[in-house]
Design a protein around this motif. Structure first.
Motif, PDB file in Angstrom:
ATOM      1  N   ARG A   1     -15.972  28.848  29.113  1.00 25.58           N
ATOM      2  CA  ARG A   1     -15.705  28.523  30.517  1.00 25.58           C
ATOM      3  C   ARG A   1     -15.957  29.725  31.424  1.00 25.58           C
ATOM      4  O   ARG A   1     -16.624  29.612  32.457  1.00 25.58           O
ATOM      5  CB  ARG A   1     -14.252  28.050  30.662  1.00 25.58           C
TER       6      ARG A   1
ATOM      7  N   ALA B   1      -6.912  35.258  30.147  1.00 22.26           N
ATOM      8  CA  ALA B   1      -7.255  34.282  29.107  1.00 22.26           C
ATOM      9  C   ALA B   1      -7.053  34.861  27.715  1.00 22.26           C
ATOM     10  O   ALA B   1      -6.481  34.217  26.837  1.00 22.26           O
ATOM     11  CB  ALA B   1      -8.706  33.826  29.279  1.00 22.26           C
TER      12      ALA B   1
ATOM     13  N   SER C   1     -12.129  29.608  26.193  1.00 27.04           N
ATOM     14  CA  SER C   1     -12.038  30.510  27.343  1.00 27.04           C
ATOM     15  C   SER C   1     -13.361  31.223  27.569  1.00 27.04           C
ATOM     16  O   SER C   1     -13.825  31.362  28.708  1.00 27.04           O
ATOM     17  CB  SER C   1     -10.919  31.527  27.130  1.00 27.04           C
TER      18      SER C   1
END
Length: 371
Positions: free
Chosen positions: A38, A11, A35
Motif C-alpha cells: 500500500r 506501519a 503495508s
C-alpha cells in the motif's frame, strides 16, 4: 518524504507490536507485506522466509488471489532472482525484471512482473527473508526513495520476525511443559479408571450366575467408568493437538500440508478454502486428521492424477471434501481401518462422513460438522 517516512514507521511499528497481540509469524508477515504494497503503491508484494530444503518455510503475497495461486502451483523454490537475493543479500531495483541475467522463468499462470524492487530482511549477517515489490502503479517505476523506504521497512520487519520467532519458541516450550504435565495426569487419572474398570468387569462376571441383579449393577458401573475414561482421553487428545494448528489455524495448516504433498508426489494436489469462522479446537483436530488420512489414501492407493481438498463454510456447517480422479473402488468391499478411523473422528465432534466412489470414477470423501 517526511510524511511517507512517518507513515511507514507507524506501519512497521504495528507489525513489530503485532506479536504482543499473540499473532502468528505468518500474520505478522501479512501485516508487513500489505503495508509495503500500500505505502509503495505496488501491484504485487511478497515476502519469503527460506527453509533448509531449497524452498520457503513461509511465503505470503498480496495482489494474487487464491485461485491464481492454485493455477501457479507449488511455492517458489530458491532459484532465479529470489535465490540470488538470498545469496547476495543486497537490494535489487530493476526497470524490467525479465532483462536481468539472474531471472530464469515463471510458471505458466504466474502474472507478468516488470519493474521490480527487492530488499533482504537481515539480522546481522543472517538473511531472515526477502521482501519484494513489482509493477509500481505510479508511472516511472520504483525510485531510490522507494528503495530507501523499503530498506527501512525491512529493518523493522527483521525485528518483527525475530520477535515473532522468539514468542513462538517460548510458546512451544510452554506447550512442551504442559504436555509433560498432561502425560502425568493421563497416567494417574485414566490408568486408575481403567484399572477400576477391569476389576468391576471381573466382579460382574463372577456374579452373573449367582446374583444376576448385582451383576447388572456392576455392568452399569462398567459403562459409566468407560464413558468417563473416554471423555478424559478425548479432552487430553484435544489439548495435545498439533502445534501447527495453534500457530496457523486449520485452513493454513491444511494449505501448507497440501503444498508439501504437491511437491512430494507426482499427482497434482490442490487446496481451496472459504473464509472460515473461529472453530472449536476439537473440530480442527478431527477435520485435519480426516483430511490427512483421506489424502494418504488418495496418494498411495488411488493412482490419481489430481487430488483436490476443499474447506467450505456453508450456512452454519464446515464441510471438508477430498476428491481424487483415481481408480475408485467398490463400496461394497471392506476398505480396512482407515475409513473406520475417519468416520469415528468425524462423529467424535458431531459430524457425519460420506464416501462416494465407484471403480473407474475416483473417490470423494466429505465430512460435515455443525460450527
Amino acid at each position: 518524504m517526511s510524511s511517507d517516512r512517518d507513515e511507514i514507521l507507524h506501519a512497521v511499528s504495528s507489525a513489530v507490536l503485532a506479536v504482543t497481540r499473540h499473532l502468528s509469524v505468518r500474520e505478522v508477515l501479512q501485516v508487513i507485506v500489505r503495508s509495503a504494497q500500500r505505502l509503495l503503491d505496488a501491484r504485487y508484494a511478497a515476502l519469503g522466509v527460506p527453509d533448509d530444503d531449497g524452498s520457503f518455510a513461509e511465503f505470503v503475497a498480496e495482489g494474487i488471489t487464491d485461485k491464481q495461486w492454485d493455477a501457479i502451483g507449488p511455492l517458489p523454490r530458491q532459484h532465479g532472482m529470489l535465490g540470488a537475493m538470498l545469496r547476495e543479500a543486497t537490494p535489487v531495483r530493476l526497470p524490467d525484471l525479465r532483462g536481468d541475467p539472474r531471472f530464469e522463468w515463471w510458471p505458466k499462470a504466474h502474472p507478468v512482473m516488470k519493474d521490480f524492487l527487492g530488499v533482504p530482511i537481515s539480522d546481522g549477517d543472517e538473511v531472515l527473508g526477502i521482501i519484494f515489490l513489482a509493477n509500481k502503479r505510479t508511472p516511472g517505476g520504483f525510485t531510490q526513495a522507494d528503495q530507501d523506504l523499503l530498506t527501512l521497512f525491512a529493518a523493522h520487519a527483521a525485528i518483527a520476525l525475530t520477535n515473532a520467532r522468539l514468542y513462538e519458541n517460548g510458546r512451544e516450550l510452554a506447550m512442551l511443559e504442559e504436555r509433560n504435565r498432561m502425560a502425568r495426569e493421563l497416567h494417574d487419572a485414566v490408568t486408575q479408571k481403567l484399572f477400576s474398570l477391569r476389576l468391576t468387569a471381573q466382579a460382574a462376571s463372577s456374579m452373573l450366575d449367582k446374583a444376576p441383579g448385582k451383576a447388572g449393577a456392576e455392568l452399569e458401573r462398567v459403562q459409566r467408568l468407560a464413558g468417563e475414561a473416554l471423555s478424559e482421553l478425548r479432552a487430553i487428545i484435544v489439548e495435545l493437538r498439533p502445534a501447527e494448528l495453534d500457530r496457523h489455524g486449520l485452513a493454513e495448516t491444511l494449505r501448507k500440508h497440501v503444498r508439501l504433498l504437491d511437491r512430494l508426489h507426482p499427482a497434482r494436489v490442490a487446496f481451496e478454502c472459504d473464509e472460515l469462522p473461529p472453530l472449536d479446537p476439537a473440530m480442527e483436530v478431527a477435520v485435519l486428521r480426516v483430511a490427512q488420512e483421506a489424502l494418504h489414501n488418495a496418494l498411495r492407493h488411488s493412482g490419481a492424477d489430481q487430488v483436490t481438498v476443499r474447506l467450505a463454510f456453508e450456512g452454519k456447517r464446515l464441510a471438508l471434501t477430498v476428491h481424487d480422479d483415481g481408480e475408485g473402488f467398490d463400496q461394497g468391499e471392506s476398505r480396512g481401518l482407515g475409513m473406520v478411523s475417519m468416520r469415528d473422528r468425524a462423529e467424535s465432534v458431531g459430524g457425519v462422513m460420506a464416501v462416494d466412489s465407484a471403480p473407474g470414477n475416483g473417490t470423494t470423501v466429505r465430512v460435515e460438522v455443525d460450527v
